[in-house]
Write a protein that holds these residues in place. Structure first.
Motif, mmCIF file in Angstrom:
data_model
loop_
_atom_site.group_PDB
_atom_site.id
_atom_site.type_symbol
_atom_site.label_atom_id
_atom_site.label_comp_id
_atom_site.label_asym_id
_atom_site.label_seq_id
_atom_site.Cartn_x
_atom_site.Cartn_y
_atom_site.Cartn_z
ATOM 1 N N ALA A 9 -5.840 10.432 -4.511
ATOM 2 C CA ALA A 9 -4.774 10.413 -3.510
ATOM 3 C C ALA A 9 -3.428 10.203 -4.183
ATOM 4 O O ALA A 9 -3.318 9.521 -5.212
ATOM 5 C CB ALA A 9 -5.001 9.308 -2.479
ATOM 6 N N VAL A 10 -2.396 10.792 -3.588
ATOM 7 C CA VAL A 10 -1.011 10.605 -4.016
ATOM 8 C C VAL A 10 -0.266 9.946 -2.862
ATOM 9 O O VAL A 10 -0.400 10.371 -1.710
ATOM 10 C CB VAL A 10 -0.340 11.950 -4.359
ATOM 11 N N VAL A 11 0.510 8.912 -3.172
ATOM 12 C CA VAL A 11 1.289 8.224 -2.140
ATOM 13 C C VAL A 11 2.728 8.113 -2.611
ATOM 14 O O VAL A 11 3.004 7.475 -3.631
ATOM 15 C CB VAL A 11 0.745 6.812 -1.838
ATOM 16 N N THR A 12 3.660 8.735 -1.886
ATOM 17 C CA THR A 12 5.084 8.552 -2.197
ATOM 18 C C THR A 12 5.635 7.409 -1.355
ATOM 19 O O THR A 12 5.059 7.040 -0.341
ATOM 20 C CB THR A 12 5.891 9.839 -1.930
ATOM 21 N N GLY A 13 6.748 6.857 -1.795
ATOM 22 C CA GLY A 13 7.282 5.677 -1.113
ATOM 23 C C GLY A 13 6.311 4.518 -1.184
ATOM 24 O O GLY A 13 6.192 3.718 -0.256
ATOM 25 N N ALA A 14 5.618 4.399 -2.326
ATOM 26 C CA ALA A 14 4.537 3.427 -2.462
ATOM 27 C C ALA A 14 5.026 2.041 -2.854
ATOM 28 O O ALA A 14 4.216 1.121 -2.976
ATOM 29 C CB ALA A 14 3.532 3.920 -3.506
ATOM 30 N N GLY A 15 6.336 1.870 -3.031
ATOM 31 C CA GLY A 15 6.858 0.593 -3.493
ATOM 32 C C GLY A 15 6.772 -0.539 -2.492
ATOM 33 O O GLY A 15 6.949 -1.709 -2.850
ATOM 34 N N GLY A 16 6.517 -0.238 -1.235
ATOM 35 C CA GLY A 16 6.437 -1.295 -0.231
ATOM 36 C C GLY A 16 6.065 -0.729 1.118
ATOM 37 O O GLY A 16 5.835 0.472 1.279
ATOM 38 N N GLY A 17 6.018 -1.602 2.123
ATOM 39 C CA GLY A 17 5.805 -1.190 3.498
ATOM 40 C C GLY A 17 4.549 -0.379 3.717
ATOM 41 O O GLY A 17 3.462 -0.701 3.223
ATOM 42 N N ILE A 18 4.682 0.708 4.477
ATOM 43 C CA ILE A 18 3.537 1.557 4.803
ATOM 44 C C ILE A 18 2.946 2.174 3.544
ATOM 45 O O ILE A 18 1.720 2.289 3.411
ATOM 46 C CB ILE A 18 3.947 2.641 5.809
ATOM 47 N N GLY A 19 3.802 2.583 2.591
ATOM 48 C CA GLY A 19 3.303 3.183 1.359
ATOM 49 C C GLY A 19 2.411 2.247 0.580
ATOM 50 O O GLY A 19 1.339 2.646 0.095
ATOM 51 N N ARG A 20 2.827 1.000 0.453
ATOM 52 C CA ARG A 20 1.995 0.012 -0.256
ATOM 53 C C ARG A 20 0.691 -0.213 0.502
ATOM 54 O O ARG A 20 -0.389 -0.298 -0.115
ATOM 55 C CB ARG A 20 2.750 -1.297 -0.417
ATOM 56 N N ALA A 21 0.774 -0.309 1.822
ATOM 57 C CA ALA A 21 -0.436 -0.526 2.624
ATOM 58 C C ALA A 21 -1.392 0.662 2.509
ATOM 59 O O ALA A 21 -2.613 0.494 2.423
ATOM 60 C CB ALA A 21 -0.055 -0.772 4.080
ATOM 61 N N LEU A 22 -0.845 1.885 2.510
ATOM 62 C CA LEU A 22 -1.680 3.064 2.309
ATOM 63 C C LEU A 22 -2.373 3.019 0.951
ATOM 64 O O LEU A 22 -3.568 3.320 0.837
ATOM 65 C CB LEU A 22 -0.834 4.333 2.410
ATOM 66 N N ALA A 23 -1.611 2.662 -0.080
ATOM 67 C CA ALA A 23 -2.178 2.589 -1.425
ATOM 68 C C ALA A 23 -3.328 1.589 -1.485
ATOM 69 O O ALA A 23 -4.395 1.870 -2.048
ATOM 70 C CB ALA A 23 -1.093 2.224 -2.433
ATOM 71 N N LEU A 24 -3.119 0.424 -0.891
ATOM 72 C CA LEU A 24 -4.169 -0.601 -0.891
ATOM 73 C C LEU A 24 -5.389 -0.133 -0.100
ATOM 74 O O LEU A 24 -6.534 -0.328 -0.526
ATOM 75 C CB LEU A 24 -3.621 -1.896 -0.292
#
Length: 309
Positions: A9-24
């Motif tokens: 998976a690739v997640v942009t805007g992963a530094g926080g918020g929804i992006g971080r939650a998606l990554a986790l």
């Protein structure tokens, strides 16, 4: 796409918020991840958190401005080169700019359009052809916004960019279906979420800072609106859980708040009748965390409660 373990998976805007939650959330499913963001420190923090919960998957990071097509192409090249494939693409990066439609300068529209719309378009162009060529199941999840379905007073530039992001998502889904592709699309439309969206201006490029614009207080009102939405919003983990479920269920539209389906129905009925949809007088039925977030009314500088989403 039922099976996520062992996929990429690739997640942009992963530094926080929804992006971080998606990554986790995706890491906990056993996926390998390429995480992208414009803020190095925030991205490194996310990577550390993800590595702690990763179930056997690799975790890579790349500093990426999604408004730059060359940067997104490089992100795709590196992901396919080092991880071998991409099965889930989360075009999640987003920024906020509010204000009335007649007071904002061109830069106030160019900045959110560059990230919120072109970030998705660049992601589609760089990743989707190669995802199609893989001939495997796959999914593109675009973080749109409830503001891409409901145009709100004082949020003009943001809503314009998010309406376009929704149209891009639906067009992509239709094109893929017409082509017989195995890829599916989700338009994720969250409402108020406890993220850093109200602080996204710190990443605004100097060349897109408007100079000499006429102020009439609308910036103050729009700031109060987004502050309220963030402060009273749901936790990003709730959004991530809904997103992962949507990927598995191949669901196109995801609304994160219970009251939004009814608001969408009322909005559609108003449009069919040729009327302007309204958010006034929503009452407790759509207010608060059960159904939406309170928005200040015109002239109230953040203190009123006549508009609700």
């Amino acid at each position: 796409m039922r099976e996520l373990s062992g996929k990429v998976a690739v997640v942009t805007g992963a530094g926080g918020g929804i992006g971080r939650a998606l990554a986790l959330g995706l890491a906990a499913e056993g996926m390998s991840l390429m995480l992208a963001d414009v803020e190095p420190g925030d991205l490194a923090d996310t990577a550390s958190l993800v590595e702690a919960v990763a179930d056997g998957g690799k975790v890579l990071t790349e500093i990426t401005d999604v408004s730059d097509p060359v940067a997104v192409e490089h992100l795709a090249d590196r992901t396919f080169g080092e991880l071998g494939a991409v099965h889930v693409l989360c075009n999640n990066a987003g920024v906020f700019q509010g204000g009335r439609m007649w007071t904002r300068e061109p830069e106030d529209f160019a900045w959110p359009l560059g990230v919120n719309l072109w970030g998705i378009l660049h992601g589609v162009r760089a990743f989707v052809p190669r995802m199609i060529d893989q001939d495997t199941e796959g999914h593109i999840l675009n973080t749109v916004s409830a503001a891409g379905l409901f145009a709100i007073p004082y949020l003009g530039p943001y809503s314009v960019s998010k309406y376009a992001a929704f149209a891009a998502s639906q067009s992509l889904a239709q094109d893929l279906a017409a082509a017989g592709s195995r890829l599916r699309v989700t338009a994720l439309c969250p409402g108020g979420v406890r993220t850093g969206l109200n602080r996204s201006g710190r990443h605004r490029p100097e060349n897109l800072v408007a100079a000499g614009r006429a102020e009439d207080g609308d910036e103050e009102v729009s700031a109060a609106i987004i502050d309220g939405l963030v402060e009273e919003g749901i936790d990003p983990s709730e959004v991530a859980r809904a997103a992962v479920a949507a990927i598995r269920e191949e669901r196109f539209l995801v609304l994160t708040h219970p009251g939004y389906a009814e608001i969408l129905r009322e909005q559609t009925e108003a449009l069919i009748a040729g009327a302007l949809p309204s958010f006034s007088g929503r009452g407790d039925r759509a207010g608060g965390r059960d159904g939406g977030e309170v928005l200040p009314g015109p002239g109230e500088r953040g203190g009123g409660r006549s508009f609700r989403l």
